[in-house]
Structure formats: C-alpha cells, structure tokens
Write a protein that holds these residues in place. Structure first.
Motif, mmCIF file in Angstrom:
data_model
loop_
_atom_site.group_PDB
_atom_site.id
_atom_site.type_symbol
_atom_site.label_atom_id
_atom_site.label_comp_id
_atom_site.label_asym_id
_atom_site.label_seq_id
_atom_site.Cartn_x
_atom_site.Cartn_y
_atom_site.Cartn_z
ATOM 1 N N ASP A 94 0.904 -1.161 -0.029
ATOM 2 C CA ASP A 94 0.009 -0.162 -0.045
ATOM 3 C C ASP A 94 0.915 1.290 0.012
ATOM 4 O O ASP A 94 2.034 1.223 0.514
ATOM 5 C CB ASP A 94 -0.816 0.147 1.299
ATOM 6 C CG ASP A 94 -1.812 -1.042 1.303
ATOM 7 O OD1 ASP A 94 -2.364 -1.596 0.064
ATOM 8 O OD2 ASP A 94 -2.659 -1.372 2.128
ATOM 9 N N ALA A 95 0.287 2.330 -0.784
ATOM 10 C CA ALA A 95 1.181 3.560 -0.631
ATOM 11 C C ALA A 95 1.307 4.127 0.886
ATOM 12 O O ALA A 95 0.332 4.019 1.485
ATOM 13 C CB ALA A 95 0.386 4.507 -1.670
ATOM 14 N N CYS A 96 2.628 4.568 0.955
ATOM 15 C CA CYS A 96 2.975 5.237 2.146
ATOM 16 C C CYS A 96 2.036 6.699 2.212
ATOM 17 O O CYS A 96 2.004 7.163 1.297
ATOM 18 C CB CYS A 96 4.366 5.700 2.475
ATOM 19 S SG CYS A 96 5.196 4.159 2.367
ATOM 20 N N THR A 97 1.467 6.809 3.629
ATOM 21 C CA THR A 97 1.052 8.257 3.508
ATOM 22 C C THR A 97 2.027 9.369 3.713
ATOM 23 O O THR A 97 1.866 10.320 3.187
ATOM 24 C CB THR A 97 -0.070 8.153 5.034
ATOM 25 O OG1 THR A 97 -0.888 7.217 4.929
ATOM 26 C CG2 THR A 97 -0.545 9.496 5.327
ATOM 27 N N TYR A 98 2.959 9.130 4.353
ATOM 28 C CA TYR A 98 4.094 9.966 4.512
ATOM 29 C C TYR A 98 5.486 9.165 3.984
ATOM 30 O O TYR A 98 5.599 7.913 4.457
ATOM 31 C CB TYR A 98 4.419 10.328 5.924
ATOM 32 C CG TYR A 98 3.296 10.977 6.361
ATOM 33 C CD1 TYR A 98 2.574 12.191 5.825
ATOM 34 C CD2 TYR A 98 2.331 10.784 7.661
ATOM 35 C CE1 TYR A 98 1.668 12.962 6.029
ATOM 36 C CE2 TYR A 98 1.271 11.521 8.195
ATOM 37 C CZ TYR A 98 1.017 12.547 7.462
ATOM 38 O OH TYR A 98 -0.070 13.241 7.800
ATOM 39 N N GLY A 99 6.345 9.866 3.349
ATOM 40 C CA GLY A 99 7.448 8.953 2.650
ATOM 41 C C GLY A 99 8.455 8.268 3.427
ATOM 42 O O GLY A 99 9.056 7.359 3.103
ATOM 43 N N TYR A 100 8.521 8.556 4.815
ATOM 44 C CA TYR A 100 9.537 7.850 5.496
ATOM 45 C C TYR A 100 8.927 7.085 6.297
ATOM 46 O O TYR A 100 8.368 7.141 7.413
ATOM 47 C CB TYR A 100 10.264 8.906 6.379
ATOM 48 C CG TYR A 100 11.055 9.878 5.507
ATOM 49 C CD1 TYR A 100 12.014 9.568 4.599
ATOM 50 C CD2 TYR A 100 10.876 11.291 5.568
ATOM 51 C CE1 TYR A 100 12.810 10.429 3.703
ATOM 52 C CE2 TYR A 100 11.463 12.109 4.913
ATOM 53 C CZ TYR A 100 12.394 11.795 3.981
ATOM 54 O OH TYR A 100 13.283 12.634 3.097
ATOM 55 N N ASN A 101 9.006 5.478 5.844
ATOM 56 C CA ASN A 101 8.673 4.653 6.865
ATOM 57 C C ASN A 101 9.556 4.249 7.749
ATOM 58 O O ASN A 101 10.764 3.567 7.739
ATOM 59 C CB ASN A 101 8.182 3.497 6.077
ATOM 60 C CG ASN A 101 7.488 2.295 6.577
ATOM 61 O OD1 ASN A 101 8.278 1.525 7.384
ATOM 62 N ND2 ASN A 101 6.398 2.107 6.633
ATOM 63 N N VAL A 102 9.254 4.337 9.311
ATOM 64 C CA VAL A 102 10.274 4.191 10.236
ATOM 65 C C VAL A 102 10.699 2.838 10.477
ATOM 66 O O VAL A 102 11.879 2.538 10.393
ATOM 67 C CB VAL A 102 9.535 4.777 11.622
ATOM 68 C CG1 VAL A 102 10.497 4.280 12.849
ATOM 69 C CG2 VAL A 102 9.381 6.324 11.544
ATOM 70 N N PRO A 103 9.747 1.730 10.335
ATOM 71 C CA PRO A 103 10.393 0.458 10.783
ATOM 72 C C PRO A 103 11.233 0.025 9.442
ATOM 73 O O PRO A 103 12.131 -0.675 9.617
ATOM 74 C CB PRO A 103 9.131 -0.395 10.835
ATOM 75 C CG PRO A 103 7.994 0.402 10.450
ATOM 76 C CD PRO A 103 8.283 1.828 10.707
#
Length: 436
Positions: free
Chosen positions: A222-231
């Motif tokens: 699924d598309a990220c809501t915000y571009g930096y996925n922490v995990p």
C-alpha cells in the motif's frame, strides 16, 4: 537442473521440535509445523535452468523479494549440517541478487521475461518485472537473509554476490534520501484503490530531507501516507550492519565504511524525526513521518513493522522506546489492533477492518519476553486456521472462517519460526549475533 529438498519431515531437528511440541499436550502444534515447512519446499520453490530458484508467494505466481526472504528464514535454524537446504538458500539468494541488480525499484518479479504484470498499465516496461512498487524493505530483506545465512551456515560462496548487490542498494537508498530533488522514480495506476498509486503524478506526498531514506510503498504494497516509513528505515539500517560485515569479509573496506555511515544516518534520522510523544504511552516510534511535522501513529502487520523491530532491526526487546511502542501497538490506541471473540492482534489497512493477521500474532509471540506468551501465540494460530492446516493472510476477529488468501506462504513461515522458537530451536540467536 538442481534438485532441492521437498520435505523436512524426517529432519532430525524437526523431529526433535515435534517431540517437544507434542509434549505441550496439543498434537496440532507439531503437525502444523511440518505441514508449513513442507508446503513451502514442495509447492513454492521452482528450480531454474541457471541454477537459481524462483519462489512464489503462494496464490500469486510472482516472486516478492521480501516474501521469498521471509519464507526461507525458518530453515536457517535447520541447515547447519544440511547441504541441500544450504544450496536452496544460495539459489534463492542468487535469484534475488539478479532481480535487484536488474530492477532495484521493483518489488516482485516473473520467473521468465514474460511481460506478465499485476496491472498492464504500470509504468515499468521490463518484462521480468511483475510490479514496480518501490519499498525500502524489498532491498533490505535479501541482505538480511544473506547475512543470517552466513552466520547460520558458515558458507561464504554467496558473499561476493551479496556485496555486488549491496552497492546497487546503497545507490538507491542514497538517492532516496533526497527524493524531491534526486529521484526519478514515479508510480501511478489508474485502476484499483487509492492505496495502489502515489499522488502528485506518481511522485508521492511532499517530504523534507531527514537523513532517512524514502519509500513509495509499505511492506503491505500500500502507498505510504508519509514518505519515511520508520520500521523500514530501521530494518534497512540493520541490513547495512550486516552488509558492512560481509564487505569486510570480502575485503571491500570502502563499501563496509559506506554501509556503516549510511546505517548511522538512517538511525539518526529516525531518532530526530521518527518518534512522537503519546499522551498514554510516552515517547514511541511513529509508523511514518515526512520531516515536515506530520506523523502517522499506527502499525501494520506486514514486516518490517514496529512490533517486529527486534526480529528485523537489531532492536532489543528490552529497549525502553521499543517497549513503549509495543504497548501502543498492542492496544486500542493503535487503529489496526483488534480484539474479538476468536483472537486479538494487529491487522492492516491492506485487508478488511477487524481482520487480524497471523503474521502479527507470530511476531507478537517471537518478540515476547516469556515462554507463556510465546505459547499463547502458538495456540492462537492453531485455533484460528479455520481447520485448513495452514495460515492465512488475515481472518475476522470473531470468525476465523472469514479469511483472506487461502495460500500465503509467508504466514506459514512465520508459524514455523514461532513453533521452532517455542521448541528451543528457532532463529532467535541469529537476530543480532556476531558473524563467524
């Protein structure tokens, strides 16, 4: 063409694990372990003419970089004295390395250059690529597998390939540290749900530079809501830790130093931008951020998840920040956590509401600090297989017979990892142990 093992039912360590599990008073535990391990070997592995191995996810005829890595993780506990299993892992790694170097922004591939694709309108025209949703974890997991395989087996014949591939990975992750100015990656799809495409003509929502590396999509695809996925960033840092060790082993000091430096930047970016103060749980990791002050507080069952950080990111289960985040994830404060009459656990926006993922139940057990919690997770998985003898993608919290995906090999692998761990034979020693 190379022949790979199709069953581990008679493997001495599997027999030992089954005896231990039988001693817990429920024969389903051992039966499910054997069934899940053998299903992956017999039904998802395809030997290829070039000596590599192609791995389908289950009911989708494509090979995901992440899934094919996690599908093999349980066998790392079994292969020290098993050359057949070792050769299988090497063959899968060779395939993954070739796929990454061919199309580093792709997440899933075809066995041949057939041109088959999830959606014919996708921008990628490479006939080897099934889907080109760029996900940080797609590049991280094969490097994690390569490093852990080295630690589990002592074999080094795959390390040169791992190091060559890591150079391509670092190039992408460096580029995506400044997605707005350096990246040419775009992904848009006119059909399907909104989560299948990136806004702003395929560029994604705005981000500022943070030191983290950008991802278009989550491990759920699924598309990220915000571009930096922490995990995903923390998982990438762990993959870089292993890359540095592999590079030192092959004599590539420059790559080792670059990997170490980038890992530090990713972790510093998470420390500065990837945590929030929660009114009930204190300081916790966000799931996604954009460096512009926005943060998404949730978790997703797909790994890397916040819950899975000890498994995939060299984060201790005793770490106070992880423990606070875990308490948030396993509570009603997390919008993807559900409690029902059949089970409780983490789901995903990728599947219907009130659906729990067996992967998340297994992760909850594997990251627990006590044997009782691990056994409770194993029991929950056995109780919610809907009588099929297999794990599913997700099931309804009140009715396990309402499930998604009848054949999902990653979920089977996670059951096997947990069952082996309960039996004292799992992969836990590989999570952060020094290399041989």
């Amino acid at each position: 063409m190379m022949q790979f093992p199709t069953s581990v039912e008679d493997h001495p360590l599997v027999r030992r694990a089954v005896r231990h599990l039988d001693g817990l008073g429920d024969p389903r535990y051992g039966q499910l372990l054997v069934r899940c391990l053998d299903d992956t070997l017999a039904r998802t592995i395809r030997a290829m003419p070039d000596g590599s191995a192609f791995v389908v996810t289950g009911d989708i005829p494509a090979m995901w970089l992440r899934d094919s890595s996690t599908q093999l993780m349980p066998y790392l506990a079994l292969l020290r004295d098993d050359k057949g299993l070792q050769d299988l892992v090497v063959a899968v790694l060779e395939r993954q390395f070739d796929q990454i170097r061919r199309a580093p922004y792709a997440n899933a591939f075809n066995p041949e250059p057939s041109g088959r694709a999830h959606d014919s309108e996708d921008l990628c025209e490479d006939p080897w690529v099934w889907e080109e949703k760029y996900e940080v974890d797609s590049l991280a997991f094969p490097l994690l597998l390569a490093h852990r395989f080295w630690r589990a087996s002592g074999r080094t014949d795959h390390l040169d390939g791992a190091v060559r591939t890591a150079r391509a990975v670092l190039t992408v992750w460096r580029t995506e540290q400044d997605h707005e100015h350096l990246s040419s990656y775009r992904f848009s799809r006119s059909s399907g749900p909104a989560s299948d495409t990136l806004p702003d003509a395929g560029r994604g929502t705005p981000v500022a530079r943070t030191g983290m590396t950008w991802s278009g999509f989550r491990p759920s695809d699924d598309a990220c809501t915000y571009g930096y996925n922490v995990p995903a960033n923390l998982c990438a840092a762990a993959a870089l830790d292993g890359t540095a060790e592999m590079a030192h082993r092959t004599g590539d000091t420059a790559l080792a130093e670059e990997a170490t430096a980038l890992a530090a930047e990713l972790r510093e970016g998470v420390a500065r931008h990837g945590t929030v103060d929660h009114p009930d749980h204190g300081t916790i990791y966000a799931y996604e951020v954009n460096g512009l002050g926005n943060a998404l507080l949730m978790d997703d069952a797909n790994m890397p998840s916040l819950l899975s950080l000890p498994l995939v990111a060299n984060v201790s289960t005793a770490d106070p920040l992880y423990r606070a985040t875990r308490a948030f994830v396993l509570s009603p404060a997390n919008p993807t956590w559900y409690r029902g009459t059949a089970a409780e656990g983490v789901g995903s926006p990728h599947t219907p509401e009130e659906h729990i993922w067996p992967i998340a139940i297994a992760v909850e057990g594997l990251t627990a600090d006590d044997d009782a919690a691990r056994l409770a997770a194993l029991r929950a998985l056995a109780d919610t297989d809907a009588g099929t003898g297999a794990m599913h993608e997700s099931f309804h919290k009140d009715d396990p017979h309402r499930f998604t995906r009848h054949w999902f090999s990653w979920a089977n692998a996670m059951y096997a990892e947990l069952a082996l761990d309960v039996a004292g034979l799992g992969t836990r020693p590989l999570w952060s142990r020094p290399s041989p």
